[in-house]
Enzyme design. Sequence first.
Site, PDB file in Angstrom:
ATOM      1  N   ASP A  36       0.834  -1.196   0.000  1.00 54.61           N
ATOM      2  CA  ASP A  36       0.000   0.000   0.000  1.00 54.61           C
ATOM      3  C   ASP A  36       0.867   1.243   0.000  1.00 54.61           C
ATOM      4  O   ASP A  36       2.053   1.188   0.348  1.00 54.61           O
ATOM      5  CB  ASP A  36      -0.902   0.044   1.239  1.00 54.61           C
ATOM      6  N   LYS A  58      -4.353   2.299  -2.719  1.00 52.38           N
ATOM      7  CA  LYS A  58      -5.098   2.664  -1.524  1.00 52.38           C
ATOM      8  C   LYS A  58      -4.893   4.127  -1.135  1.00 52.38           C
ATOM      9  O   LYS A  58      -4.707   4.461   0.016  1.00 52.38           O
ATOM     10  CB  LYS A  58      -4.728   1.752  -0.352  1.00 52.38           C
ATOM     11  N   MET A 170      -7.843   8.547   9.216  1.00 51.05           N
ATOM     12  CA  MET A 170      -8.473   8.712   7.897  1.00 51.05           C
ATOM     13  C   MET A 170      -9.674   9.650   7.969  1.00 51.05           C
ATOM     14  O   MET A 170     -10.760   9.353   7.472  1.00 51.05           O
ATOM     15  CB  MET A 170      -8.903   7.340   7.350  1.00 51.05           C
TER      16      MET A 170
END
Length: 497
Positions: A36, A58, A170
């Site tokens: 990732d 990602k 996030m």
Amino acid sequence: MKKGRVYIAGAGPGDEKLISIRAMELIKEAEVVVYDRLAAERFLSYTQKDCEKINAGKQPQNHRLNQSQINKVLIQKAKQGKKVLRLKGGDPFLFGRGGEECEALQQAGIPFEVVPGISSFYSVCAYAGIPVTHRECASSFHVFTGHRVENGELDYPIMAKMEGTLIFLMSMKNLEQISKKLIEQGKEEHTPVCVIQWGTTSKQKSVTATLKEIAQKAKQANIGHPSVVIMGEVVKQKMDWQKNRSLFGKHILLAGTGESVLEAKELLQEEGAEITTYSAIQIVEKPENLIKEIETIKQYTWIFFTSVSSVEIFFHTMKKIKKDIRDLQGVSIFCIGEKTKEAVEKRGIFVDKVPQQYNSKSAAEEMEQFLSPKDKILFPASELAGTMLQEKAKNMGVEMVRVTAYENHIHVEEGIKQCFQKRMFDAVGFFSSSQAKNLFSMVGEDIKHCALFAIGEATAQSIYDMGGKVTATAEIATGKGLSAFLKKSLAKDFDNV
């Protein structure tokens, strides 16, 4: 066909030193790595040469592969009998969808192993000097993902009443909405909040404000992905321990290979620098040029080695034609550089002469002390090696046979070029003239935005010849010597920021 296995491993938050021993072992052994963006692409440099590397992407709103496709790749490669590493940022079981991947593997009958990683939710806070818990103000913490708040994943009425520390991963896209909803549900608008971007790396930056103002302040400071948001009284406990690491926040490229580079890397990392190692050279061995000289080695009285590569290729060639150190009886060895000397002596041969200073100029000056016209020198080197030693030998009436034992080809890596284009490096340390010439040729004018350091005078001259400016040249041509000048120069700059 052998049955493959998949390893789901966490790479940690970004700092290379924060990866586990087990994960690093797997990186070096894997036949396939599916990685990732946040899994620190720098780890790919430790893979085997023939390792297949698959970028799963990602990035927010920009997935190279969706989760279903990633699962299929893992299963497919394992069924081919491959040792597959799924390398993920942070910890694979903490908002990393590692559980989903394990379920898919289990259903497909693929054996797998899980390797935990250091999670960003606490490590990034620690690097910003904020303790997640503190006896005086927070005895609990709560971790949330904030990237899908529109789907009702966050229960704001309950969250607003929670004691202790709230941490959001996030969440930058929805930070304004999260802050607004928490305040609406009774969270004190003056609650201290810190947003930390690119934590544990040289790009780390943070902004602190109240819950009411944090979204606006983060936007003004251009704080984006990836970031960790920490909320609560612990933010007031923030301690700037990074000021004790004089190079924290600096990203240094070390252009070279071998023990000297590893030595410098270790010393600079100790001071908090983020280090990328890269060789702009692809060594192409030319053993066929050496075979005749090794077969008639008794005609020589000296062998001059000026690089570790020349030593390695010389002895590889000896082994190839069934020769060993007994054939070198009566032949003296001259080396420039401590690492070159060590490369010879680890083969059970003592080096006879080493110049006081590890450069060709010093070596040429000292040749008169031990050579006479009766001597004959074999000089295995690259096609780019300087001619100073040959010219000195000729002036002394000493025969020197120079053989191109290897060629230096330019090793182009697009990722490194992009780093220079984005001005991600603060400094470059060059470990040879060839590294300097090749990197300048590959990168062009973008390299001039960095402070440039040379391991020796010849390397410094090559930088000047390529139109660059040398910030400093090591007094002693070792990894330790070069890192000392890097630290001295960059740490002073750091203090003024």
